[in-house]
Design a protein around this motif. Structure first.
Motif, PDB file in Angstrom:
ATOM      1  N   UNK A  44       0.967  -1.760   0.150  1.00  0.00           N
ATOM      2  CA  UNK A  44      -0.177   0.032  -0.147  1.00  0.00           C
ATOM      3  C   UNK A  44       1.177   1.257   0.399  1.00  0.00           C
ATOM      4  N   UNK A  45       1.060   2.456  -1.018  1.00  0.00           N
ATOM      5  CA  UNK A  45       1.253   3.187  -0.649  1.00  0.00           C
ATOM      6  C   UNK A  45       0.514   4.781  -0.694  1.00  0.00           C
ATOM      7  N   UNK A  46       0.866   4.902  -0.422  1.00  0.00           N
ATOM      8  CA  UNK A  46      -0.754   6.087   0.658  1.00  0.00           C
ATOM      9  C   UNK A  46       0.293   7.301  -0.020  1.00  0.00           C
ATOM     10  N   UNK A  47      -0.283   8.475  -0.890  1.00  0.00           N
ATOM     11  CA  UNK A  47       0.327   9.744  -1.476  1.00  0.00           C
ATOM     12  C   UNK A  47      -0.042  10.673  -0.660  1.00  0.00           C
ATOM     13  N   UNK A  48       1.007  11.370  -0.165  1.00  0.00           N
ATOM     14  CA  UNK A  48       0.271  12.517   1.267  1.00  0.00           C
ATOM     15  C   UNK A  48       0.593  13.802   0.588  1.00  0.00           C
ATOM     16  N   UNK A  49       0.880  14.356  -0.941  1.00  0.00           N
ATOM     17  CA  UNK A  49       2.082  15.224  -1.319  1.00  0.00           C
ATOM     18  C   UNK A  49       0.475  16.707  -1.195  1.00  0.00           C
ATOM     19  N   UNK A  50      -1.060  16.435  -0.964  1.00  0.00           N
ATOM     20  CA  UNK A  50      -1.546  17.236  -0.655  1.00  0.00           C
ATOM     21  C   UNK A  50      -1.669  17.421   0.817  1.00  0.00           C
ATOM     22  N   UNK A  51      -1.015  16.604   1.485  1.00  0.00           N
ATOM     23  CA  UNK A  51      -1.434  16.965   3.113  1.00  0.00           C
ATOM     24  C   UNK A  51      -0.415  17.759   3.238  1.00  0.00           C
ATOM     25  N   UNK A  72       2.710  -8.911   6.784  1.00  0.00           N
ATOM     26  CA  UNK A  72       2.702  -9.371   5.700  1.00  0.00           C
ATOM     27  C   UNK A  72       2.747  -8.494   4.450  1.00  0.00           C
ATOM     28  N   UNK A  73       2.233  -7.405   4.913  1.00  0.00           N
ATOM     29  CA  UNK A  73       1.496  -6.615   4.241  1.00  0.00           C
ATOM     30  C   UNK A  73       2.258  -5.129   4.750  1.00  0.00           C
ATOM     31  N   UNK A  74       3.377  -3.877   3.695  1.00  0.00           N
ATOM     32  CA  UNK A  74       3.497  -3.145   3.833  1.00  0.00           C
ATOM     33  C   UNK A  74       3.048  -1.897   3.816  1.00  0.00           C
ATOM     34  N   UNK A  75       3.177  -0.840   4.164  1.00  0.00           N
ATOM     35  CA  UNK A  75       2.518   0.278   4.104  1.00  0.00           C
ATOM     36  C   UNK A  75       3.749   1.356   3.681  1.00  0.00           C
ATOM     37  N   UNK A  76       4.017   2.385   2.637  1.00  0.00           N
ATOM     38  CA  UNK A  76       4.777   2.985   2.613  1.00  0.00           C
ATOM     39  C   UNK A  76       3.826   4.801   1.719  1.00  0.00           C
ATOM     40  N   UNK A  77       5.223   5.761   2.386  1.00  0.00           N
ATOM     41  CA  UNK A  77       4.247   6.587   1.729  1.00  0.00           C
ATOM     42  C   UNK A  77       5.077   7.568   1.026  1.00  0.00           C
ATOM     43  N   UNK A  78       4.834   8.732   0.596  1.00  0.00           N
ATOM     44  CA  UNK A  78       4.971   9.121  -0.656  1.00  0.00           C
ATOM     45  C   UNK A  78       4.771  10.533  -0.948  1.00  0.00           C
ATOM     46  N   UNK A  94       9.651   7.449  10.688  1.00  0.00           N
ATOM     47  CA  UNK A  94      10.391   7.421   8.963  1.00  0.00           C
ATOM     48  C   UNK A  94      11.429   5.914   9.678  1.00  0.00           C
ATOM     49  N   UNK A  95      11.772   5.464  10.457  1.00  0.00           N
ATOM     50  CA  UNK A  95      12.367   4.082  10.585  1.00  0.00           C
ATOM     51  C   UNK A  95      11.314   3.137  10.696  1.00  0.00           C
ATOM     52  N   UNK A  96      10.271   3.370  10.309  1.00  0.00           N
ATOM     53  CA  UNK A  96       8.816   2.080  10.559  1.00  0.00           C
ATOM     54  C   UNK A  96       7.789   1.843   9.416  1.00  0.00           C
TER      55      UNK A  96
END
Length: 113
Positions: A44-51, A72-78, A94-96
């Motif tokens: 899962x990639x979370x686009x936080x450009x507008x935040x 088993x599922x990852x969440x990444x921020x962008x 940022x380490x998580x």
């Protein structure tokens, strides 16, 4: 809370269409993240450009959304603004969470692995 999700390159891309994730909308964020990330996709990639603002309640909601994914599922921020990135750095979150400069670099990383 306004989130948009679509599957792209084997990942669920969730775009946050809000300027703030704070106490006023943290529960809505967490609940909507649960809805839009249901399924078998491992990434899962979370686009936080507008935040441009994230308080402790918002941070807690992001962490809760990650926990909801399970193992088993990852969440990444962008696309984090400098202000939001600083919150993740000061709290050591940022380490998580893998943090990418933008969505394209997050998607490109999947192809490089």
């Amino acid at each position: 809370m306004n989130l948009h999700a679509n599957e792209t390159n084997g990942a669920i891309l969730v775009t946050v269409e809000e300027a703030r994730i704070d106490a006023a909308c943290a529960i809505q964020f967490k609940d909507q993240m649960r809805e839009v990330t249901e399924g078998e996709t491992n990434r899962v990639i979370v686009d936080m450009t507008k935040v441009n603002f994230l308080d402790s309640s918002g941070l807690g909601a992001v962490v809760a959304a990650k926990k909801q994914l399970g193992t088993g599922r990852s969440m990444e921020l962008a696309g984090l603004s400098d202000t939001v990135r600083k919150v993740f750095r000061l709290t050591r979150m940022d380490s998580i969470f893998p943090i990418h400069d933008d969505v394209q670099s997050a998607l490109d990383q999947a192809h490089a692995e």
